[in-house]
Design an enzyme around this catalytic site. Structure first.
Site, PDB file in Angstrom:
ATOM      1  N   HIS A  10       6.900 -10.480  -6.691  1.00  0.00           N
ATOM      2  CA  HIS A  10       6.088 -10.015  -6.412  1.00  0.00           C
ATOM      3  C   HIS A  10       5.067 -11.291  -6.770  1.00  0.00           C
ATOM      4  O   HIS A  10       3.615 -11.181  -7.230  1.00  0.00           O
ATOM      5  CB  HIS A  10       5.729  -8.702  -7.437  1.00  0.00           C
ATOM      6  CG  HIS A  10       4.891  -7.727  -6.764  1.00  0.00           C
ATOM      7  ND1 HIS A  10       5.065  -6.791  -7.278  1.00  0.00           N
ATOM      8  CD2 HIS A  10       3.842  -8.097  -6.094  1.00  0.00           C
ATOM      9  CE1 HIS A  10       3.586  -5.975  -6.837  1.00  0.00           C
ATOM     10  NE2 HIS A  10       2.784  -7.336  -6.009  1.00  0.00           N
ATOM     11  N   ARG A  54       4.834  -2.336  -0.894  1.00  0.00           N
ATOM     12  CA  ARG A  54       5.474  -2.078  -2.302  1.00  0.00           C
ATOM     13  C   ARG A  54       7.035  -1.073  -2.255  1.00  0.00           C
ATOM     14  O   ARG A  54       7.040  -1.090  -0.924  1.00  0.00           O
ATOM     15  CB  ARG A  54       4.530  -0.536  -2.627  1.00  0.00           C
ATOM     16  CG  ARG A  54       3.593  -0.925  -3.285  1.00  0.00           C
ATOM     17  CD  ARG A  54       3.486  -1.261  -4.787  1.00  0.00           C
ATOM     18  NE  ARG A  54       1.979  -1.196  -5.565  1.00  0.00           N
ATOM     19  CZ  ARG A  54       1.436  -2.770  -5.696  1.00  0.00           C
ATOM     20  NH1 ARG A  54       2.021  -3.616  -4.522  1.00  0.00           N
ATOM     21  NH2 ARG A  54      -0.124  -3.074  -6.280  1.00  0.00           N
ATOM     22  N   PRO A  88      -4.193   6.210  14.726  1.00  0.00           N
ATOM     23  CA  PRO A  88      -5.078   5.272  15.332  1.00  0.00           C
ATOM     24  C   PRO A  88      -5.484   5.038  14.737  1.00  0.00           C
ATOM     25  O   PRO A  88      -6.347   5.304  14.269  1.00  0.00           O
ATOM     26  CB  PRO A  88      -5.252   5.405  16.779  1.00  0.00           C
ATOM     27  CG  PRO A  88      -4.408   6.980  17.191  1.00  0.00           C
ATOM     28  CD  PRO A  88      -4.633   8.149  15.909  1.00  0.00           C
ATOM     29  N   GLU A 139      10.551  -3.690 -10.320  1.00  0.00           N
ATOM     30  CA  GLU A 139      10.137  -4.766 -10.556  1.00  0.00           C
ATOM     31  C   GLU A 139      10.547  -4.949 -12.337  1.00  0.00           C
ATOM     32  O   GLU A 139       9.999  -4.610 -13.163  1.00  0.00           O
ATOM     33  CB  GLU A 139       8.734  -5.151  -9.974  1.00  0.00           C
ATOM     34  CG  GLU A 139       9.069  -4.783  -8.671  1.00  0.00           C
ATOM     35  CD  GLU A 139       7.757  -5.042  -7.351  1.00  0.00           C
ATOM     36  OE1 GLU A 139       6.952  -5.664  -8.368  1.00  0.00           O
ATOM     37  OE2 GLU A 139       7.582  -5.076  -6.711  1.00  0.00           O
ATOM     38  N   GLY A 154      -4.339  -1.883   8.155  1.00  0.00           N
ATOM     39  CA  GLY A 154      -5.594  -1.793   7.328  1.00  0.00           C
ATOM     40  C   GLY A 154      -5.664  -3.530   7.806  1.00  0.00           C
ATOM     41  O   GLY A 154      -5.390  -4.189   7.684  1.00  0.00           O
ATOM     42  N   ILE A 214      -5.016  -6.080   5.547  1.00  0.00           N
ATOM     43  CA  ILE A 214      -3.707  -6.903   5.239  1.00  0.00           C
ATOM     44  C   ILE A 214      -3.374  -7.046   6.664  1.00  0.00           C
ATOM     45  O   ILE A 214      -2.748  -7.962   7.067  1.00  0.00           O
ATOM     46  CB  ILE A 214      -2.834  -6.957   4.280  1.00  0.00           C
ATOM     47  CG1 ILE A 214      -4.280  -6.924   2.614  1.00  0.00           C
ATOM     48  CG2 ILE A 214      -1.757  -7.173   3.967  1.00  0.00           C
ATOM     49  CD1 ILE A 214      -3.441  -6.675   1.601  1.00  0.00           C
TER      50      ILE A 214
HETATM   51  O1  LIG Z   1      -2.882  -6.321  -5.350  1.00  0.00           O
HETATM   52  C1  LIG Z   1      -1.601  -5.958  -5.825  1.00  0.00           C
HETATM   53  O2  LIG Z   1      -1.902  -3.971  -5.055  1.00  0.00           O
HETATM   54  C2  LIG Z   1      -1.001  -5.847  -5.670  1.00  0.00           C
HETATM   55  O3  LIG Z   1       0.458  -6.298  -5.381  1.00  0.00           O
HETATM   56  C3  LIG Z   1      -0.461  -7.675  -6.217  1.00  0.00           C
HETATM   57  O4  LIG Z   1      -2.075  -8.332  -5.818  1.00  0.00           O
END
Ligand SMILES: O=C(O)C(=O)CO
Length: 341
Positions: free
Chosen positions: A306, A258, A200, A287, A175, A177
């Site tokens: 995190h 995650r 794809p 967490e 994506g 990121i």
């Molecule tokens: O935004 C999110 O989903 C996070 O994990 C913290 O930025």
């Protein structure tokens, strides 16, 4: 006196007709100021950033609200939505991830949902690169050795790690990121980017010249495997024994998405037996990860609390976007970033 009295009661009357909002965390000033100055809502806030609002308190506070602004520590499920009742029209989460939201329950009730993609992409990509280099070049071990007397003579293979130059970097879940991470890694002379996803994604892949491969091939070929996918029923524990067994002994896993995407027992096994070389995790289950967790005993596992999006700029932008989504939603207008349910 009379004039003041009637003014006050007018303001009070106006106030009492404004939509009610609960904010489940002390959010950064970027958003809080917009909320305060909007004059559009009356709001109550869980005024702490150190502890999350206790569930019982949250269930009480949401009763009858029109809008709810939450962070990723709050589970927004049927119980909570029932407690809120039928006035609740808008939920705004200050996060890009939405695995803490029961989308089905929200959809069923016609509640609109805002979230905060894009504004955190740079910060998360930066941190992912930092974590990758910290893990691959063993920086935490190295500073520990330097501080505690382990630094003897210069040694030929001491604290050797793995370099990005000429490597294959795999992205699990391509994506925004994943693309931003690859863009930052490319100048390190990565040889090849590969990725896998549900299907794809040629437009994104073309930006970083990444090749689509199967999950098996991703595991087999990657020298660095960056986990960038959302946590869904399909991706839950997708990084497990089976995947690790196909990875090279020299490979490094980095997870900034995650914790639930990784089976931590299997990861411990893979790291402690040398099945894979190392792992860098910004996210875990649960967490915080208890300090007694076996993963903390491993030198080849770097664990962060995190913090991928934790820059002042980004957290303020997330806060502002979450508030703007909320206010727009309550006015019945399109949100800046709204989830399609
Ligand atoms: O935004 C999110 O989903 C996070 O994990 C913290 O930025």
């Amino acid at each position: 006196l009379n004039i003041t009295g009637s003014l006050t009661s007018n303001i009070k009357k106006k106030m009492s007709t404004l939509p009610r909002v609960y904010v489940s965390r002390q959010i950064p000033p970027g958003g809080l100021e917009i909320l305060r100055e909007s004059g559009q809502v009356q709001f109550e806030l869980w005024d702490s950033d150190d502890v999350p609002v206790p569930r019982e308190e949250l269930l009480q506070k949401v009763k009858g609200v029109d809008g709810l602004l939450c962070v990723l520590t709050e589970k927004i499920d049927a119980e909570l939505l029932d407690a809120a009742g039928p006035n609740l029209k808008v939920l705004s989460t200050m996060s890009v991830g939405f695995d803490h939201l029961s989308l089905e329950e929200l959809k069923k009730r016609g509640i609109r949902v805002g979230y905060t993609p894009d504004v955190l992409t740079d910060a998360v990509a930066e941190l992912t690169v930092a974590l990758l280099l910290t893990t691959s070049r063993r920086l935490i071990e190295a500073t520990h050795e330097a501080k505690t007397g382990g630094w003897g003579t210069w040694r030929t293979l001491w604290l050797c790690g793995y370099e990005l130059a000429n490597s294959t970097v795999g992205i699990l879940g391509l994506g925004r990121i994943g693309v931003a991470i690859a863009e930052r890694l490319a100048p390190f002379k990565v040889k090849k980017f590969i990725y896998t996803d549900m299907a794809p994604r040629p437009e994104l892949a073309s930006i970083i010249k990444a090749e689509y491969v199967s999950l098996d091939d991703l595991a087999k070929q990657s020298d660095f495997l960056a986990v960038c996918c959302a946590l869904t029923p399909e991706t839950k524990e997708i990084c497990n024994k089976n995947l690790f067994s196909k990875m090279k002994n020299t490979s490094i896993l980095i997870n900034t998405s995650r914790g639930g995407v990784v089976n931590q027992e299997d990861l411990y096994e893979a790291l402690s037996t040398g099945q894979i070389a190392a792992a860098g995790l910004d996210v875990t289950v649960p967490e915080p990860l208890p300090t007694s967790h076996p993963l903390f005993t491993l030198k080849n596992c770097v664990i962060l609390p995190h913090i991928a999006s934790a820059s002042y700029t980004t957290r303020n932008a997330m806060s502002a976007l979450a508030v703007n989504n909320l206010l727009l939603g309550l006015r019945g207008e399109p949100m800046m970033k709204e989830l399609k349910l």
